[in-house]
Scaffold this active site. Structure first.
Site, short mmCIF file in Angstrom:
data_model
loop_
_atom_site.label_atom_id
_atom_site.label_comp_id
_atom_site.label_asym_id
_atom_site.label_seq_id
_atom_site.Cartn_x
_atom_site.Cartn_y
_atom_site.Cartn_z
N ASN A 124 5.68 -64.54 78.47
CA ASN A 124 5.90 -65.68 77.57
C ASN A 124 6.66 -66.81 78.26
OD1 ASN A 124 4.63 -64.18 75.66
ND2 ASN A 124 6.35 -64.05 74.25
N ILE A 125 6.40 -68.02 77.82
CA ILE A 125 7.01 -69.19 78.44
C ILE A 125 8.53 -69.17 78.35
CG2 ILE A 125 6.89 -70.65 76.38
CD1 ILE A 125 6.11 -72.97 78.30
N LYS A 126 9.08 -68.53 77.31
CA LYS A 126 10.54 -68.49 77.16
C LYS A 126 11.19 -67.69 78.27
CE LYS A 126 10.33 -64.55 73.96
NZ LYS A 126 10.60 -64.07 72.60
N GLY A 127 10.47 -66.70 78.82
CA GLY A 127 10.94 -66.00 79.99
C GLY A 127 12.12 -65.07 79.78
#
Length: 246
Positions: A124-127
């Protein structure tokens, strides 16, 4: 110094703290049983610093004590990172220049594992740990299948999407479920792809031994604390290295 001892209150005192559960009702007898176990483990003297009932017939313990064992650091064997750690900008540039197309990554939690925190932290982009996940990389196409994905469904998705790499997260470890599921997954990919054409197989989770890649039939294992940049860098390193020259 290659020989070291545990540190508790003073340097080299050999003090360690361990926790465990015994199938016994919480009582003084239970505390005594915990001390007996600690002594048999080589902790002498030892003390129960915490005990708590876990239901009617189980007790959780924290035991503090001294051991005489030594650790030879020179004999420690670990899997070191053997590829350069890239920034997202560097990874994107290498993929664009070498592959000349997006690097396709399919990820999932397989079997009955419903714990998506690990796979989401990487994809996910939030990482995770202040790093953006693989969705942030412009040259990486991410297909996150989520939780409780069957092995046949994973293989089908990898074939359909033309995956360069397949990431599998396993958190549930009861009765070595993570090992059984990973072996099943690697066997299915060997059967579905011609020799030398299957995608990279990467397994991750807090209870994996990173040295078991050959035994489990995967290309890489990542343990606890792994960050998205490490995974991305590995994928870029392996996929671009094997890509034929133009």
């Amino acid at each position: 110094m290659s020989i070291i001892r545990p540190y508790g209150d003073t340097t080299g005192d050999g003090m360690v703290q361990v926790s465990f559960t015994l199938p016994i009702k919480h009582s003084k007898v239970a505390d005594g049983a915990a001390l007996q176990l600690a002594n048999k483990m080589g902790m002498e003297p030892a003390m129960v610093v915490h005990s708590k009932p876990m239901g009617d017939d189980f007790t959780f313990f924290v035991v503090y004590g001294q051991v005489n064992h030594l650790v030879d650091v020179d004999k420690v064997q670990v899997v070191e990172r053997d590829f350069p750690l890239l920034t997202p900008k560097e990874a994107n540039a290498v993929i664009k220049e070498t592959l000349r197309r997006p690097l396709v990554v399919v990820g999932a939690c397989i079997g009955t594992d419903a714990h998506t925190v690990g796979i989401d932290a990487i994809l996910n982009i939030k990482g995770f740990a202040g790093e953006k996940g693989l969705e942030y990389y412009k040259e990486i196409e991410v297909v996150n299948l989520g939780a409780q994905v069957s092995v046949p469904s994973l293989v089908e998705a990898a074939v359909t999407r033309g995956a360069d790499a397949v990431l599998v997260s396993q958190v549930v470890t009861q009765r070595d479920a993570h090992l059984l599921n990973t072996r099943e997954m690697s066997a299915a990919f060997r059967e579905a792809y011609p020799a030398g054409e299957r995608p990279l197989l990467v397994a991750g989770g807090p209870r994996f031994d990173e040295s078991m890649t050959t035994e489990l039939g995967v290309d890489r294992i990542f343990g606890r604390g792994t960050t998205p940049a490490e995974v991305a860098s590995y994928l870029v390193h392996r996929t671009t290295a094997k890509e034929p020259a133009a």
